[in-house]
Design an enzyme around this catalytic site. Sequence first.
Site, PDB file in Angstrom:
ATOM      1  N   SER A 133       0.719  -1.216   0.171  1.00 41.34           N
ATOM      2  CA  SER A 133       0.039   0.215  -0.050  1.00 41.34           C
ATOM      3  C   SER A 133       1.043   1.117   0.200  1.00 41.34           C
ATOM      4  CB  SER A 133      -0.818  -0.527   1.155  1.00 41.34           C
ATOM      5  OG  SER A 133      -1.898   1.256   1.278  1.00 41.34           O
ATOM      6  N   TYR A 144      -1.743  -0.321  10.169  1.00 41.78           N
ATOM      7  CA  TYR A 144      -1.855  -0.771   8.617  1.00 41.78           C
ATOM      8  C   TYR A 144      -0.438  -0.810   8.052  1.00 41.78           C
ATOM      9  CZ  TYR A 144      -4.207  -0.881   4.403  1.00 41.78           C
ATOM     10  OH  TYR A 144      -3.980  -1.260   2.791  1.00 41.78           O
TER      11      TYR A 144
END
Length: 267
Positions: free
Chosen positions: A148, A161
């Site tokens: 990501s 995350y």
Amino acid sequence: MTSYDLTGRTALVTGGAQGLGAGMAEAIAAAGAAVAVADIDADTGRQTVDALRSKGAKAEFVLLDVRDDAAWEAAVSSTIDALGGLDIVVNNAGIEVTDLLIDLDPSAASNMLEINVLGTALGIKHAFRAMRPGGAAGSGGAVINIASVAATIAFPGIALYSASKSGIDRLTRVAAAESGKLGYGVRVNCIYPGLTPTAMGNKLAVETAALGLFESPEAAAGAVAGLTPLGRLGQVDDMADAVVFLASDASKFITGAGLPVDGGMGM
């Protein structure tokens, strides 16, 4: 000239039932590969397979909890039995938990780390075992891990995350080194998707606004677009096209790399 043609190959896409995973499965199938849609959500996964078959693709659903080593072994075996091989594994399954570090929920964070990091590591493990010489598929291949843009920037509310996606970056590079050193014939790369308005992306916008980091979900999405040189959010096909490239012979001399697909946000 090398093409992105995947005809004759077989792919397994985790988290393939919906969102980015479904888009990646569709793009891989459109490039000619047979596709195993692997997911813990059987109903949605089978619907995705039906949609792929309606477009002429060869596709199967495989039940998979990516945290479970035995489930991985069974999923890879089922894919090879049903589709005749395994050449591409896309480790896309993941979840996102939004919270401030001061309010960190250890249980939720542990579950996310298991799915995002351990799940990817197990995907690499079983891809290697199947694809290496003497494996059940045995002709090499490509592994594409989904990290990501959160691995490359500091965005508030998603510390764990971001850490999990940074872990996927490191897993990718070590796996590529091991594959090369040991002669597995498997290329390992990752992409860093930018924020995309899937269910997960929309959830992030809502939750960061709820934490008071932005005035509204729309303001959160607007802030991300404002940080992106190309001036927009990502789309599913942006990410899917990058995966097809890394799965194809067009990237045959690329391994251990991370490809930003974020409109320039993380540069």
